[in-house]
Design a protein around this motif. Structure first.
Motif, mmCIF file in Angstrom:
data_model
loop_
_atom_site.group_PDB
_atom_site.id
_atom_site.type_symbol
_atom_site.label_atom_id
_atom_site.label_comp_id
_atom_site.label_asym_id
_atom_site.label_seq_id
_atom_site.Cartn_x
_atom_site.Cartn_y
_atom_site.Cartn_z
ATOM 1 N N LEU A 375 0.825 -1.207 0.000
ATOM 2 C CA LEU A 375 0.000 0.000 0.000
ATOM 3 C C LEU A 375 0.861 1.260 0.000
ATOM 4 O O LEU A 375 0.551 2.239 -0.703
ATOM 5 N N LEU A 376 1.944 1.251 0.751
ATOM 6 C CA LEU A 376 2.827 2.418 0.754
ATOM 7 C C LEU A 376 3.493 2.626 -0.601
ATOM 8 O O LEU A 376 3.580 3.761 -1.091
ATOM 9 N N LEU A 377 3.964 1.547 -1.225
ATOM 10 C CA LEU A 377 4.623 1.680 -2.521
ATOM 11 C C LEU A 377 3.635 2.007 -3.630
ATOM 12 O O LEU A 377 3.943 2.783 -4.545
ATOM 13 N N VAL A 378 2.442 1.422 -3.566
ATOM 14 C CA VAL A 378 1.406 1.776 -4.547
ATOM 15 C C VAL A 378 1.028 3.242 -4.389
ATOM 16 O O VAL A 378 0.670 3.918 -5.360
ATOM 17 N N GLY A 379 1.103 3.753 -3.159
ATOM 18 C CA GLY A 379 0.823 5.163 -2.939
ATOM 19 C C GLY A 379 1.730 6.067 -3.753
ATOM 20 O O GLY A 379 1.334 7.161 -4.165
ATOM 21 N N VAL A 380 2.972 5.619 -4.009
ATOM 22 C CA VAL A 380 3.875 6.402 -4.850
ATOM 23 C C VAL A 380 3.312 6.527 -6.256
ATOM 24 O O VAL A 380 3.286 7.621 -6.847
ATOM 25 N N THR A 381 2.825 5.419 -6.819
ATOM 26 C CA THR A 381 2.280 5.444 -8.179
ATOM 27 C C THR A 381 0.995 6.259 -8.255
ATOM 28 O O THR A 381 0.661 6.784 -9.316
ATOM 29 N N ALA A 382 0.253 6.347 -7.145
ATOM 30 C CA ALA A 382 -0.978 7.139 -7.145
ATOM 31 C C ALA A 382 -0.689 8.623 -6.963
ATOM 32 O O ALA A 382 -1.360 9.483 -7.562
ATOM 33 N N LEU A 383 0.302 8.960 -6.141
ATOM 34 C CA LEU A 383 0.594 10.365 -5.862
ATOM 35 C C LEU A 383 1.413 11.036 -6.956
ATOM 36 O O LEU A 383 1.297 12.250 -7.159
ATOM 37 N N VAL A 427 13.192 3.158 -6.186
ATOM 38 C CA VAL A 427 14.022 3.996 -5.317
ATOM 39 C C VAL A 427 13.430 4.068 -3.912
ATOM 40 O O VAL A 427 14.159 3.993 -2.914
ATOM 41 N N ALA A 428 12.104 4.207 -3.812
ATOM 42 C CA ALA A 428 11.470 4.251 -2.485
ATOM 43 C C ALA A 428 11.747 2.963 -1.714
ATOM 44 O O ALA A 428 12.113 2.998 -0.527
ATOM 45 N N GLY A 429 11.578 1.837 -2.373
ATOM 46 C CA GLY A 429 11.855 0.564 -1.704
ATOM 47 C C GLY A 429 13.316 0.411 -1.345
ATOM 48 O O GLY A 429 13.653 -0.093 -0.260
ATOM 49 N N ALA A 430 14.211 0.852 -2.235
ATOM 50 C CA ALA A 430 15.646 0.725 -1.965
ATOM 51 C C ALA A 430 16.059 1.590 -0.778
ATOM 52 O O ALA A 430 16.872 1.174 0.052
ATOM 53 N N ILE A 710 11.066 12.791 -13.394
ATOM 54 C CA ILE A 710 11.958 11.955 -12.587
ATOM 55 C C ILE A 710 12.398 12.701 -11.338
ATOM 56 O O ILE A 710 12.554 12.110 -10.263
ATOM 57 N N ALA A 711 12.603 14.035 -11.426
ATOM 58 C CA ALA A 711 12.961 14.799 -10.229
ATOM 59 C C ALA A 711 11.829 14.746 -9.208
ATOM 60 O O ALA A 711 12.062 14.530 -8.005
ATOM 61 N N LEU A 712 10.602 14.921 -9.666
ATOM 62 C CA LEU A 712 9.463 14.840 -8.752
ATOM 63 C C LEU A 712 9.308 13.423 -8.212
ATOM 64 O O LEU A 712 8.994 13.226 -7.032
ATOM 65 N N GLY A 713 9.508 12.439 -9.088
ATOM 66 C CA GLY A 713 9.387 11.052 -8.654
ATOM 67 C C GLY A 713 10.412 10.680 -7.597
ATOM 68 O O GLY A 713 10.102 10.010 -6.609
ATOM 69 N N LEU A 714 11.666 11.145 -7.774
ATOM 70 C CA LEU A 714 12.704 10.835 -6.797
ATOM 71 C C LEU A 714 12.447 11.550 -5.472
ATOM 72 O O LEU A 714 12.718 10.999 -4.399
ATOM 73 N N LEU A 715 11.920 12.777 -5.540
ATOM 74 C CA LEU A 715 11.591 13.491 -4.303
ATOM 75 C C LEU A 715 10.484 12.764 -3.545
ATOM 76 O O LEU A 715 10.577 12.548 -2.328
ATOM 77 N N LEU A 716 9.446 12.370 -4.269
ATOM 78 C CA LEU A 716 8.352 11.635 -3.637
ATOM 79 C C LEU A 716 8.841 10.276 -3.124
ATOM 80 O O LEU A 716 8.463 9.845 -2.024
ATOM 81 N N ALA A 717 9.673 9.611 -3.920
ATOM 82 C CA ALA A 717 10.199 8.308 -3.500
ATOM 83 C C ALA A 717 11.040 8.441 -2.235
ATOM 84 O O ALA A 717 10.995 7.572 -1.354
ATOM 85 N N SER A 718 11.810 9.523 -2.120
ATOM 86 C CA SER A 718 12.619 9.725 -0.916
ATOM 87 C C SER A 718 11.730 9.894 0.309
ATOM 88 O O SER A 718 12.006 9.315 1.372
ATOM 89 N N LEU A 719 10.664 10.666 0.177
ATOM 90 C CA LEU A 719 9.755 10.870 1.323
ATOM 91 C C LEU A 719 9.095 9.560 1.737
ATOM 92 O O LEU A 719 9.068 9.205 2.924
ATOM 93 N N VAL A 720 8.558 8.812 0.758
ATOM 94 C CA VAL A 720 7.891 7.549 1.079
ATOM 95 C C VAL A 720 8.906 6.526 1.584
ATOM 96 O O VAL A 720 8.640 5.784 2.538
ATOM 97 N N GLY A 721 10.082 6.471 0.963
ATOM 98 C CA GLY A 721 11.104 5.514 1.396
ATOM 99 C C GLY A 721 11.574 5.776 2.815
ATOM 100 O O GLY A 721 11.742 4.840 3.607
#
Length: 777
Positions: A375-383, A427-430, A710-721
């Motif tokens: 659910l947390l990782l899917v949240g990345v794809t939704a946000l 990246v979030a999972g890593a 990708i910049a937005l994705g990495l920022l969001l991934a860092s927060l969720v990760g």
């Protein structure tokens, strides 16, 4: 009737996919390749449990330890010496054998016992010894190669291993290095209690590695969306209703998914053969290990086409297909944020009850962990689509390339987000896993007492092995800076069954100073270590004129040797304790060699501490070569400041191997997705060039279109990760700490993959800008 109608519409959609001319075939091929890459990795995942189990079975089948059993010599016994070594940081498994009868057990993978002076080697070791890289190792193995170990005797295709023939091993029995066995294979050992934290690690690793694969497959089945919309509009024009067009679209996606299954199977079979020649982080396998579980393979075969249909129907839920066009060509409605936040919040709520459980309250609920992490990782794809849309809508104008990129993102932010969703999830999972591994590393890392500033290697010699020749050879060895040699024995007050005992360390004055603080020393002195903790025997035994006894017999000796008497001399000196190079505190007696009779030498276990010159390449291998020549059947131990749990290390190695495969998939899938996007915009790009737009401007626009999401994705991934990592650490009762270097490294790897993909897509972009892109048939 409904089933027949559904089947007919799905078949019609599949026919459109295969009979759509050149454009249709290209679109179907891209979809098939995109899905196939994901399917190949899913199939690889299905074989991992079986591959690891097979490796363990192979290792158990060739086990040659006695586990404390005493085995008498018989017609079915074998004396085997463990002579494992290391060559340039790579482990080499070595055994020297001497059969004691006609029914001695033969190791797995061998057809006969090698004779003295012969050895049977693994294919990888044979290749290494035949190359220039193996020159130093050849000096260490003075045997003639007479055959190769079969696959069933090895755990991996790149394993370095050998079996050699020896003589006189029966007189050297000293378990566990030299032992007598009557069979190969591990005995029934009670299973170890599972560690809940390590199980949690394994679960999270699998979820994190598989989640990006699912995201890529979901994105791949949506390739060619704009052209598909025009076809669906044409179907409405000839009389198809809205439901029928959706079923036809699902049929096209189903055809691409089925083709992807075929492509994925081919890629997996090809990769299965390549796996035998690849070594990743020291782990190698044979192709025969990689046999998919029938149940898991069937699950993949059913789940991928089903997911393709569901994803297509879900993507068309808000699309109105009319005879004259598709509403999607207009500006899409603004995305809502509230329901997208529910996914990560639900994930946190699922994991919250497990916080503080640690390893002392039973195993973690694996389904609860999987659900929460998903659910947390899917949240990345939704946000991410919402974040891209919200940011690009507020970006200010700039150069032409910037304006082209921003306008394209404003019209199709969902497509741009889908391209980088997989990167963001990975990246979030890593980041979460890196935080978890960093936080738990201290619990699975043991600080060793070795003083690596005084010595870096240690060599233990059996009794009756003279120390002086070994020391002389080591001092003359290239790369050796210093050698400390001592002998250790136990002194008792009786010949047998001593009631009081103490330890004795013998050596020259320079060596004894490494074990005690000596005011002065000359040959013939004897020192009593004062103040050593837990030393109660020495004050009672170390009395001048008293006779004590040393036992010269070795472990495994079948004959009992008479103890050697030694009289405590007058003029004992005192020494203060000092930690030895191996971290132990010396106690008992420190004795120079002149104070002992020659006949007492066989009673001592020799220990040699070796200091290495780090500026000399392969210095440790020179030491190992010297040891193999002057002290056979002994292996120098290389010291380290810390020692890590083997299971913890294996899980982390598995993560690195899996992450390498996922990164390769990410790059390949992104490249396919990028090429599909460029192909759909071929006419637009050609038109812009025809009107005078510079190719450099268009290239920069494509770069900006990739860089912003990708910049937005990495920022969001860092927060969720970081959030997921903190929750997982709290679940294991570990201290929450952020390793910013790891966060930046993971983000940098994700950005590097996108940069490489963008650079690889530039040559096709330049070809698509040619004027013949305006041609229409």
């Amino acid at each position: 009737m409904r089933v027949r109608q559904l089947s007919r519409d799905l078949v019609m959609g599949a026919r459109f996919a295969f009979a759509g001319g050149r454009e249709g075939w290209i679109r179907l091929l891209l979809t098939g390749v995109g899905v196939g890459l994901g399917v190949s990795l899913l199939l690889l995942t299905t074989v991992l449990p079986g591959a690891l189990s097979t490796r363990d079975q192979r290792e158990d089948a060739r086990a040659d330890h006695t586990y404390g059993r005493t085995i008498p010599r018989a017609d079915n016994t074998l004396v085997i010496a463990d002579v494992d070594t290391t060559y340039r940081a790579t482990d080499v498994r070595g055994r020297v054998m001497e059969p004691e009868g006609s029914r001695a057990p033969l190791p797995p993978g061998l057809e006969r016992f090698p004779r003295p002076g012969e050895m049977v080697v693994s294919p990888a070791l044979k290749t290494l010894l035949a190359s220039d890289e193996g020159r130093l190792l050849r000096e260490r193995l003075p045997y003639r190669v007479v055959g190769t170990i079969a696959e069933r005797g090895l755990v991996g295709s790149h394993e370095l291993a050998y079996y050699a023939g020896g003589t006189g091993l029966g007189a050297r029995i000293d378990p566990p290095n030299v032992a007598r066995i009557d069979r190969f294979g591990s005995p029934d050992v009670p299973p170890q209690r599972s560690d809940p934290v390590l199980l949690l690690l394994m679960i999270v690793v699998f979820v994190v590695l598989l989640m990006p694969v699912g995201v890529f497959i979901a994105a791949a089945v949506r390739f060619g969306g704009e052209r598909r919309d025009r076809r669906l509009a044409a179907l409405r024009l000839v009389g198809a209703d809205s439901a029928m067009t959706r079923r036809i679209a699902a049929g096209e996606a189903l055809a691409g998914a089925v083709l992807g299954l075929a492509v994925g199977t081919v890629l997996f079979l090809a990769g299965r053969q390549v796996a035998g020649s690849v070594d990743v982080f020291g782990v190698s396998v044979f192709p025969s290990y990689l046999n998919p579980s029938p149940g898991l393979a069937l699950l993949v075969a059913v789940a991928v086409p089903t997911a393709a249909v569901l994803v297509t129907l879900f993507a068309l839920r808000g699309v109105v297909i009319e005879p004259l066009g598709v509403v999607r060509t207009a500006k899409p409605p603004r995305r809502r944020l509230w329901w997208r936040l529910l996914l990560p919040l639900a994930g946190l709520g699922t994991l919250y009850p497990l916080i503080g459980k640690g390893r002392d309250n039973g195993n973690f609920n694996e389904y609860q962990v999987i659900c929460g992490v998903l659910l947390l990782l899917v949240g990345v794809t939704a946000l991410l689509p919402w974040a891209v849309e919200a940011v690009v809508a507020r970006l200010s104008p700039g150069p032409v390339a910037w304006q082209l990129a921003i306008r394209r993102l404003q019209l199709s932010s969902g497509t741009a987000a889908r391209m980088v969703n997989g990167i963001a999830v990975a990246v979030a999972g890593a980041i979460a896993l890196q935080m978890l591994f960093s936080g738990l590393q201290g619990n699975y890392t043991k600080e060793l007492q070795h003083d690596v500033t005084r010595a870096q290697m240690q060599l233990g010699l059996a009794k009756k092995v003279p120390v002086d020749p070994v020391v002389g050879a080591l001092k003359a060895t290239k790369g050796v800076r210093g050698v400390i040699a001592t002998g250790d024995a136990t002194l008792g007050d009786r010949r047998q069954d001593a009631q009081q005992s103490t330890e004795m360390t013998v050596g020259d004055c320079a060596s004894l100073r490494e074990f005690g603080q000596l005011a002065s020393c000359r040959d013939g002195d004897v020192f009593v270590v004062k103040g050593a903790e837990f030393d109660t025997g020495t004050p009672k035994l170390a009395k001048p004129g008293r006779t004590l006894y040393l036992d010269p017999s070795t472990r495994g000796d079948e004959e009992k040797h008479a103890e050697i008497p030694w009289t405590v001399p007058h003029g004992l000196k005192q020494a203060l304790p000092r930690k030895s190079p191996n971290g132990a505190t010396a106690l008992g007696l420190l004795v120079t060699r002149g104070a002992l009779p020659t006949k007492a030498v066989p009673a001592f276990w020799g220990t040699v501490y070796i200091s290495i010159d780090p500026s000399v390449p392969d210095a440790k291998d020179y030491v190992r070569n010297t040891t193999a020549r002057v002290a056979p059947y002994t292996t120098p131990q290389t010291w380290a400041a810390t020692e890590e749990s083997a299971r913890f290390t294996s899980i982390r190695t598995g993560l690195f191997v899996g992450a390498t495969c996922v990164l390769a998939l990410i790059g390949a899938s992104l490249l396919v997705s990028q090429l599909e996007q460029l192909r759909e915009r071929k006419k637009l790009l050609s038109s812009l060039v025809a009107f005078g737009t510079r190719r450099r401007t268009l290239g920069l626009s494509v770069l900006w279109q990739t860089a912003i999401p990708i910049a937005l994705g990495l920022l969001l991934a860092s927060l969720v990760g970081l959030t997921l990592g903190a929750v997982l650490l709290r679940m294991t009762s570990a201290t929450v700490a952020i390793d910013w270097a790891s966060v930046l490294t993971m983000s940098g790897l994700g950005a590097a993959v996108v940069l490489v993909v963008t650079l690889l897509s530039l040559p096709p972009l330049l070809r698509l800008m040619r004027a013949d892109g305006l041609r229409t048939e």
